[in-house]
Every structure is written in structure tokens, then in C-alpha cells.
Design a protein around this motif. Structure first.
Motif, PDB file in Angstrom:
ATOM      1  N   ASP A  42      -3.742   0.328   0.524  1.00  0.00           N
ATOM      2  CA  ASP A  42      -4.036  -0.894  -0.215  1.00  0.00           C
ATOM      3  C   ASP A  42      -2.784  -1.599  -0.725  1.00  0.00           C
ATOM      4  OD1 ASP A  42      -6.699  -0.399   0.199  1.00  0.00           O
ATOM      5  OD2 ASP A  42      -7.053   0.439  -1.801  1.00  0.00           O
ATOM      6  N   ARG A  43      -1.763  -0.854  -1.112  1.00  0.00           N
ATOM      7  CA  ARG A  43      -0.605  -1.427  -1.794  1.00  0.00           C
ATOM      8  C   ARG A  43       0.610  -1.663  -0.910  1.00  0.00           C
ATOM      9  NH1 ARG A  43      -0.967  -1.005  -7.515  1.00  0.00           N
ATOM     10  NH2 ARG A  43      -3.205  -1.115  -7.912  1.00  0.00           N
ATOM     11  N   LEU A  44       0.692  -1.026   0.242  1.00  0.00           N
ATOM     12  CA  LEU A  44       1.869  -1.151   1.095  1.00  0.00           C
ATOM     13  C   LEU A  44       1.973  -2.574   1.640  1.00  0.00           C
ATOM     14  CD1 LEU A  44       4.043   0.875   2.151  1.00  0.00           C
ATOM     15  CD2 LEU A  44       2.778   0.893   4.253  1.00  0.00           C
ATOM     16  N   LYS A  45       3.127  -3.190   1.459  1.00  0.00           N
ATOM     17  CA  LYS A  45       3.321  -4.563   1.923  1.00  0.00           C
ATOM     18  C   LYS A  45       3.999  -4.576   3.287  1.00  0.00           C
ATOM     19  CE  LYS A  45       3.620  -7.154  -2.338  1.00  0.00           C
ATOM     20  NZ  LYS A  45       4.452  -8.081  -3.123  1.00  0.00           N
ATOM     21  N   VAL A  46       3.418  -5.337   4.198  1.00  0.00           N
ATOM     22  CA  VAL A  46       4.002  -5.570   5.515  1.00  0.00           C
ATOM     23  C   VAL A  46       4.113  -7.078   5.677  1.00  0.00           C
ATOM     24  CG1 VAL A  46       3.716  -5.286   8.001  1.00  0.00           C
ATOM     25  CG2 VAL A  46       3.009  -3.472   6.452  1.00  0.00           C
ATOM     26  N   ASN A  47       5.308  -7.568   5.893  1.00  0.00           N
ATOM     27  CA  ASN A  47       5.589  -9.002   6.003  1.00  0.00           C
ATOM     28  C   ASN A  47       5.115  -9.780   4.776  1.00  0.00           C
ATOM     29  OD1 ASN A  47       6.746  -8.645   8.536  1.00  0.00           O
ATOM     30  ND2 ASN A  47       4.793  -8.885   9.581  1.00  0.00           N
ATOM     31  N   GLY A  48       5.257  -9.182   3.600  1.00  0.00           N
ATOM     32  CA  GLY A  48       4.922  -9.861   2.359  1.00  0.00           C
ATOM     33  C   GLY A  48       3.461  -9.835   1.961  1.00  0.00           C
ATOM     34  N   LYS A  49       2.624  -9.161   2.739  1.00  0.00           N
ATOM     35  CA  LYS A  49       1.193  -9.111   2.430  1.00  0.00           C
ATOM     36  C   LYS A  49       0.769  -7.671   2.191  1.00  0.00           C
ATOM     37  CE  LYS A  49       0.072 -13.199   5.096  1.00  0.00           C
ATOM     38  NZ  LYS A  49      -0.728 -13.758   6.191  1.00  0.00           N
ATOM     39  N   ALA A  50       0.144  -7.423   1.067  1.00  0.00           N
ATOM     40  CA  ALA A  50      -0.299  -6.073   0.724  1.00  0.00           C
ATOM     41  C   ALA A  50      -1.617  -5.757   1.407  1.00  0.00           C
ATOM     42  CB  ALA A  50      -0.452  -5.939  -0.782  1.00  0.00           C
ATOM     43  N   GLY A  51      -1.744  -4.544   1.909  1.00  0.00           N
ATOM     44  CA  GLY A  51      -2.999  -4.081   2.490  1.00  0.00           C
ATOM     45  C   GLY A  51      -3.225  -4.465   3.935  1.00  0.00           C
ATOM     46  N   VAL A  52      -2.379  -5.320   4.501  1.00  0.00           N
ATOM     47  CA  VAL A  52      -2.526  -5.736   5.894  1.00  0.00           C
ATOM     48  C   VAL A  52      -1.471  -5.007   6.704  1.00  0.00           C
ATOM     49  CG1 VAL A  52      -2.614  -7.690   7.479  1.00  0.00           C
ATOM     50  CG2 VAL A  52      -3.284  -7.998   5.103  1.00  0.00           C
ATOM     51  N   LEU A  53      -1.824  -3.815   7.199  1.00  0.00           N
ATOM     52  CA  LEU A  53      -0.835  -2.990   7.899  1.00  0.00           C
ATOM     53  C   LEU A  53      -0.664  -3.403   9.352  1.00  0.00           C
ATOM     54  CD1 LEU A  53      -1.792   0.498   6.485  1.00  0.00           C
ATOM     55  CD2 LEU A  53      -0.080  -1.085   5.653  1.00  0.00           C
ATOM     56  N   GLY A  54      -1.727  -3.794   9.998  1.00  0.00           N
ATOM     57  CA  GLY A  54      -1.646  -4.193  11.396  1.00  0.00           C
ATOM     58  C   GLY A  54      -1.297  -3.020  12.296  1.00  0.00           C
ATOM     59  N   ASP A  55      -0.626  -3.327  13.405  1.00  0.00           N
ATOM     60  CA  ASP A  55      -0.211  -2.293  14.347  1.00  0.00           C
ATOM     61  C   ASP A  55       1.176  -1.759  14.016  1.00  0.00           C
ATOM     62  OD1 ASP A  55      -2.567  -2.621  15.718  1.00  0.00           O
ATOM     63  OD2 ASP A  55      -1.737  -4.111  17.106  1.00  0.00           O
ATOM     64  N   ALA A  56       1.883  -2.419  13.124  1.00  0.00           N
ATOM     65  CA  ALA A  56       3.263  -2.050  12.827  1.00  0.00           C
ATOM     66  C   ALA A  56       3.372  -0.772  12.008  1.00  0.00           C
ATOM     67  CB  ALA A  56       3.960  -3.193  12.099  1.00  0.00           C
ATOM     68  N   VAL A  57       2.398  -0.524  11.129  1.00  0.00           N
ATOM     69  CA  VAL A  57       2.458   0.622  10.225  1.00  0.00           C
ATOM     70  C   VAL A  57       1.156   1.394  10.305  1.00  0.00           C
ATOM     71  CG1 VAL A  57       2.731   1.351   7.836  1.00  0.00           C
ATOM     72  CG2 VAL A  57       3.978  -0.626   8.654  1.00  0.00           C
ATOM     73  N   SER A  58       1.259   2.711  10.368  1.00  0.00           N
ATOM     74  CA  SER A  58       0.057   3.546  10.328  1.00  0.00           C
ATOM     75  C   SER A  58       0.239   4.632   9.281  1.00  0.00           C
ATOM     76  CB  SER A  58      -0.240   4.155  11.693  1.00  0.00           C
ATOM     77  OG  SER A  58       0.765   5.066  12.040  1.00  0.00           O
ATOM     78  N   ILE A  59      -0.837   4.901   8.553  1.00  0.00           N
ATOM     79  CA  ILE A  59      -0.818   5.919   7.511  1.00  0.00           C
ATOM     80  C   ILE A  59      -1.894   6.934   7.846  1.00  0.00           C
ATOM     81  CG2 ILE A  59      -1.147   6.383   5.062  1.00  0.00           C
ATOM     82  CD1 ILE A  59      -0.242   3.529   4.511  1.00  0.00           C
ATOM     83  N   SER A  60      -1.507   8.202   7.897  1.00  0.00           N
ATOM     84  CA  SER A  60      -2.466   9.262   8.191  1.00  0.00           C
ATOM     85  C   SER A  60      -2.154  10.457   7.306  1.00  0.00           C
ATOM     86  CB  SER A  60      -2.405   9.651   9.668  1.00  0.00           C
ATOM     87  OG  SER A  60      -1.118  10.144   9.974  1.00  0.00           O
ATOM     88  N   ARG A  61      -3.068  11.391   7.281  1.00  0.00           N
ATOM     89  CA  ARG A  61      -2.819  12.594   6.492  1.00  0.00           C
ATOM     90  C   ARG A  61      -3.219  13.820   7.283  1.00  0.00           C
ATOM     91  NH1 ARG A  61      -7.852  12.574   2.235  1.00  0.00           N
ATOM     92  NH2 ARG A  61      -9.332  12.167   3.867  1.00  0.00           N
ATOM     93  N   GLU A  62      -2.545  14.894   6.993  1.00  0.00           N
ATOM     94  CA  GLU A  62      -2.900  16.185   7.552  1.00  0.00           C
ATOM     95  C   GLU A  62      -2.737  17.205   6.434  1.00  0.00           C
ATOM     96  OE1 GLU A  62       1.116  17.536   9.780  1.00  0.00           O
ATOM     97  OE2 GLU A  62      -0.157  16.162  10.918  1.00  0.00           O
TER      98      GLU A  62
END
Length: 105
Positions: A42-62
Motif C-alpha cells: 500500500d505504501r511503496l511509491k513507484v514513479n511518485g504514486k503509492a500503491g501502484v507497483l505495476g510490473d516494475a516491483v513485486s513483493i512476496s513473502r516466504e
């Protein structure tokens, strides 16, 4: 000649992977890994917009680790800042310390 040589080469996309290890707080039931992952999405900013990750950033957990994989430039410092913000929001910032295990990760 060198300008022509550079035109034929394609720029490689560098992918950076950051690992946030939350094993000890999760084992002690101080922190929930699912809510932390959602907070980052929700909070990570990509290109100045928070929550819009697109294909550039992925977040996963293990298990008790959160993996942030980025194809764009992202600083480790920014992830550290967001982690501290999450801890402060849940009133555990006074008891937990965010430490980098590697200089480059």
C-alpha cells in the motif's frame, strides 16, 4: 565508431532483490508478516504514486521473510524507512531495531 557500437547494445534491466527478515519478531508474536506485506504494497511509491507497483516491483513473502524485487532504481534506505514507519504505527518501534545485514542488500 563508438556511438554506433553503443546503439546496437541493448540496456540490460538490473533487478535488485531486497530481503527483509522478520523471523524473530514473528516468532515472538510481536509482528504479523501478512500485515507488514500489505503495508508495503500500500505504501511503496513507484514513479511518485503509492500503491501502484505495476510490473516494475513485486513483493512476496516466504515464511517470515518479505522479498522486494525491483526492476527500477530503489534504495535500501527507503525500505528501511517504511519498515520503521510500520513499527511506529504498531507501537513497537521502541523495542525493535531495524538493522541491515549486508551493505548492498
Amino acid at each position: 565508431m563508438s556511438a554506433r557500437k553503443g546503439a546496437h547494445q541493448k540496456a540490460k534491466k538490473k533487478t535488485k532483490t531486497f530481503v527483509i527478515d522478520c523471523a524473530r519478531p514473528v516468532d515472538d508474536k510481536i509482528m504479523e508478516i501478512g500485515s507488514f506485506e500489505k503495508f508495503l504494497k500500500d505504501r511503496l511509491k513507484v514513479n511518485g504514486k503509492a500503491g501502484v507497483l505495476g510490473d516494475a516491483v513485486s513483493i512476496s513473502r516466504e515464511k517470515s521473510r518479505v522479498l522486494v524485487t525491483s526492476e527500477i532504481d530503489m534504495s535500501k534506505r527507503y525500505l528501511k524507512y517504511l519498515t520503521k514507519k510500520y513499527l511506529k504505527k504498531h507501537n513497537v518501534r521502541d523495542w525493535l531495531r531495524v538493522v541491515a545485514s549486508n551493505k548492498d542488500r
